[in-house]
Write a protein that holds these residues in place. Structure first.
Motif, mmCIF file in Angstrom:
data_model
loop_
_atom_site.group_PDB
_atom_site.id
_atom_site.type_symbol
_atom_site.label_atom_id
_atom_site.label_comp_id
_atom_site.label_asym_id
_atom_site.label_seq_id
_atom_site.Cartn_x
_atom_site.Cartn_y
_atom_site.Cartn_z
ATOM 1 N N LYS A 21 -2.291 0.216 27.168
ATOM 2 C CA LYS A 21 -1.623 1.760 26.942
ATOM 3 C C LYS A 21 0.003 1.998 27.285
ATOM 4 O O LYS A 21 0.570 2.657 26.476
ATOM 5 N N ASP A 22 0.404 1.176 28.049
ATOM 6 C CA ASP A 22 1.996 1.299 28.440
ATOM 7 C C ASP A 22 2.632 0.823 27.257
ATOM 8 O O ASP A 22 3.852 1.465 26.699
ATOM 9 N N ILE A 24 1.484 0.653 24.155
ATOM 10 C CA ILE A 24 1.153 1.429 22.812
ATOM 11 C C ILE A 24 2.120 2.796 22.952
ATOM 12 O O ILE A 24 2.789 3.297 22.055
ATOM 13 N N ASN A 25 2.123 3.188 24.170
ATOM 14 C CA ASN A 25 2.888 4.508 24.663
ATOM 15 C C ASN A 25 4.477 4.336 24.321
ATOM 16 O O ASN A 25 5.170 5.168 23.512
ATOM 17 N N ARG A 26 4.812 3.102 24.662
ATOM 18 C CA ARG A 26 6.261 2.831 24.442
ATOM 19 C C ARG A 26 6.418 2.700 22.920
ATOM 20 O O ARG A 26 7.424 3.055 22.411
ATOM 21 N N LEU A 27 5.603 2.033 22.210
ATOM 22 C CA LEU A 27 5.745 1.857 20.541
ATOM 23 C C LEU A 27 5.758 3.299 19.969
ATOM 24 O O LEU A 27 6.270 3.602 18.912
ATOM 25 N N ALA A 60 15.319 1.178 23.309
ATOM 26 C CA ALA A 60 13.851 1.342 23.530
ATOM 27 C C ALA A 60 13.000 0.014 23.213
ATOM 28 O O ALA A 60 12.249 -0.335 24.050
ATOM 29 N N LEU A 61 13.330 -0.613 22.159
ATOM 30 C CA LEU A 61 12.760 -1.837 21.613
ATOM 31 C C LEU A 61 13.096 -2.879 22.559
ATOM 32 O O LEU A 61 12.344 -3.649 22.776
ATOM 33 N N ASN A 62 14.452 -3.085 23.019
ATOM 34 C CA ASN A 62 15.033 -3.900 24.060
ATOM 35 C C ASN A 62 13.958 -3.789 25.218
ATOM 36 O O ASN A 62 13.390 -4.894 25.767
ATOM 37 N N SER A 63 13.799 -2.574 25.849
ATOM 38 C CA SER A 63 12.920 -2.245 26.741
ATOM 39 C C SER A 63 11.540 -2.898 26.445
ATOM 40 O O SER A 63 10.812 -3.653 27.557
ATOM 41 N N PHE A 64 11.033 -2.580 25.419
ATOM 42 C CA PHE A 64 9.616 -3.021 25.008
ATOM 43 C C PHE A 64 9.652 -4.450 25.184
ATOM 44 O O PHE A 64 8.743 -4.897 25.654
ATOM 45 N N VAL A 67 9.379 -6.018 28.575
ATOM 46 C CA VAL A 67 8.060 -5.582 29.312
ATOM 47 C C VAL A 67 7.017 -6.787 28.910
ATOM 48 O O VAL A 67 6.377 -7.311 29.441
ATOM 49 N N LEU A 68 7.198 -6.745 27.428
ATOM 50 C CA LEU A 68 6.374 -7.714 26.971
ATOM 51 C C LEU A 68 6.400 -9.120 27.081
ATOM 52 O O LEU A 68 5.618 -9.720 27.545
ATOM 53 N N LEU A 69 7.944 -9.481 27.346
ATOM 54 C CA LEU A 69 8.103 -10.985 27.802
ATOM 55 C C LEU A 69 7.720 -11.089 29.270
ATOM 56 O O LEU A 69 7.113 -12.122 29.481
ATOM 57 N N SER A 70 7.847 -10.281 30.064
ATOM 58 C CA SER A 70 7.671 -10.430 31.334
ATOM 59 C C SER A 70 6.131 -10.452 31.610
ATOM 60 O O SER A 70 5.737 -11.383 32.272
ATOM 61 N N ASN A 71 5.355 -9.561 30.932
ATOM 62 C CA ASN A 71 3.772 -9.938 30.996
ATOM 63 C C ASN A 71 3.241 -11.378 30.464
ATOM 64 O O ASN A 71 2.375 -11.844 31.147
#
Length: 101
Positions: A21-22, A24-27, A60-64, A67-71
């Motif tokens: 959900k996080d 998808i919401n970011r995207l 916003a894309l960098n932030s996404f 988050v994705l890389l961290s996960n």
């Protein structure tokens, strides 16, 4: 094809409902920003105003990505290292090199 030569494009990842959900919401927010930028161009908005919005979308894309890389590191990479799949480290290094171009 053995696992060592498996193409990364065939891998998948199950995400928790919260993570899904996080992301998808970011995207969705980024998609809205892009639509807004398109509308600004269509409406002949002033170039610096568009550039500022593009910069916000990039952030916003960098932030996404962060988050994705961290996960990814906390789950896939850590699990693979624990399982002795050291090739995952090379995959991570290659991914980071591509991200930093």
């Amino acid at each position: 094809m053995d696992e060592k030569n498996e193409c990364c494009c065939h891998k998948t990842k199950e995400r928790s409902e919260k993570e899904y959900k996080d992301l998808i919401n970011r995207l969705s927010r980024i998609e809205g920003q892009i639509r807004g930028i398109k509308r600004m161009v269509e409406e002949d908005a002033y170039c610096p105003d568009i550039l500022i919005q593009v910069s916000a979308a990039n952030a916003a894309l960098n932030s996404f990505n962060k988050v994705l890389l961290s996960n990814h590191i906390r789950t896939c990479v850590a699990d693979d290292i624990r399982a002795g799949k050291d090739e995952t480290i090379n995959e991570l290094v290659n991914t980071l090199q591509k991200l930093m171009k």
